[in-house]
Design an enzyme around this catalytic site. Structure first.
Site, short mmCIF file in Angstrom:
data_model
loop_
_atom_site.label_atom_id
_atom_site.label_comp_id
_atom_site.label_asym_id
_atom_site.label_seq_id
_atom_site.Cartn_x
_atom_site.Cartn_y
_atom_site.Cartn_z
N ASP A 168 102.89 65.51 67.98
CA ASP A 168 103.34 64.16 67.65
C ASP A 168 103.27 64.06 66.12
O ASP A 168 102.25 64.43 65.53
CB ASP A 168 102.43 63.10 68.25
CG ASP A 168 102.61 62.93 69.75
OD1 ASP A 168 103.43 63.65 70.35
OD2 ASP A 168 101.92 62.06 70.32
N HIS A 187 100.64 72.37 69.91
CA HIS A 187 101.12 73.16 71.03
C HIS A 187 102.20 74.13 70.59
O HIS A 187 102.73 74.04 69.48
CB HIS A 187 101.63 72.22 72.13
CG HIS A 187 100.58 71.36 72.73
ND1 HIS A 187 100.12 71.49 74.02
CD2 HIS A 187 99.86 70.32 72.19
CE1 HIS A 187 99.18 70.59 74.27
NE2 HIS A 187 99.01 69.86 73.16
N SER A 239 96.90 66.05 59.49
CA SER A 239 97.38 66.98 58.49
C SER A 239 98.83 67.34 58.73
O SER A 239 99.61 66.52 59.18
CB SER A 239 96.50 68.23 58.43
OG SER A 239 96.74 68.93 57.22
#
Length: 282
Positions: A91, A148, A249
């Site tokens: 995200d 992921h 980050s």
């Protein structure tokens, strides 16, 4: 632009690692009175959608870091890809995307850096990416902070690269030269069915804690020099968790394969969700 410079200048003199280590310790303190209240305040300020989390009650988290690296409920993200597709690993929000031209990667107007320095200064490691493609994705404090796989791959090398811990927010990206090649980072190099892929996990002030599923916590502590490990038995499928940030980050994806067709959403400043379709390999 002047405001960006005024906000960025103090970061040059701050003791990045000392500040980040203090935050590291504080976010791991167990205090039933303070932790839930801190989570509620943080969620309100940054508009965190706790309804998507596996555990929605702030009292379910023993430490703030457990909340920050929270898991999601099953089914709230869909992996939209397939064998020839690239999906978002996180995200976040796209900072930049496009071609790597003669080894140069675009950071922001007036700023670029090289694949060579980003990947730790090893010419052989950087060579396959000299004319490939890249995408830079920024994770804000509100985002889900597990990372992921955007495509299935076989891990062949992990590289830890020491560095500073400048903020990676928009104002620093626009003003600090070679920002991503200066910050502490971890590079995971994968062999995929479409060629080499590098996933670069960039640390930042207050973050400075990067984990992978195969090695656990990589930093802290900070190492004095580049550290390289090779692997031959780590294969991760598309959508599988590969790591996480402890605080927000940036993830940079590099592809040796230039034959990548980006979707319409793959453009600067576009918000993304994990699993969203980004491109197709031709």
């Amino acid at each position: 632009m002047l405001l960006d410079y005024l906000k960025s200048w103090p970061l040059y003199v701050l003791p990045h690692h000392a500040v980040s280590r203090m935050v590291f310790r504080l976010t791991r303190v167990q205090c039933p009175r303070v932790v839930p209240a801190a989570i509620r305040l943080f969620a309100k300020i940054f508009k965190v959608n706790l309804a998507e989390a596996e555990y929605t009650n702030p009292e379910d988290y023993q430490t703030f870091n457990q909340f920050f690296t929270r898991s999601l409920k099953a089914g709230v993200r869909t992996i939209q890809g397939g064998e020839k597709h690239l999906v978002s690993p996180v995200d976040g929000r796209i900072s930049q995307v496009g071609k790597i031209e003669n080894g140069r990667i675009f950071q922001a107007k007036g700023h670029e850096y090289s694949a060579l320095e980003l990947l730790g200064g090893d010419a052989e490691r950087a060579k396959p990416f000299m004319n490939g493609q890249f995408m830079t994705i920024y994770l804000s404090p509100r985002d889900y902070h597990r990372i992921h796989m955007p495509v299935s791959g076989q891990l062949i090398e992990q590289v830890y690269i020491p560095g500073r811990l400048f903020s990676v927010a928009g104002h620093t990206v626009r003003t600090v030269p070679r920002l991503f090649a200066r910050n502490e980072r971890v590079v995971a190099l994968f062999e995929t069915n479409h060629g080499l892929m590098a996933m670069v996990l960039v640390g930042a002030i207050n973050v400075a804690a990067i984990e992978t599923v195969w090695a656990g916590l990589i930093t802290p502590p900070t190492k004095p020099s580049v550290q390289t490990q090779t692997f031959d038995a780590v294969h991760l499928e598309q959508g599988a968790e590969m790591g996480r940030f402890n605080m927000g980050s940036t993830v940079i994806l590099l592809f040796a394969n230039p034959n990548l067709t980006w979707t319409k959403i793959s453009q600067a400043d576009q918000a993304l969700q994990l699993g969203q379709l980004l491109a197709q390999f031709n």
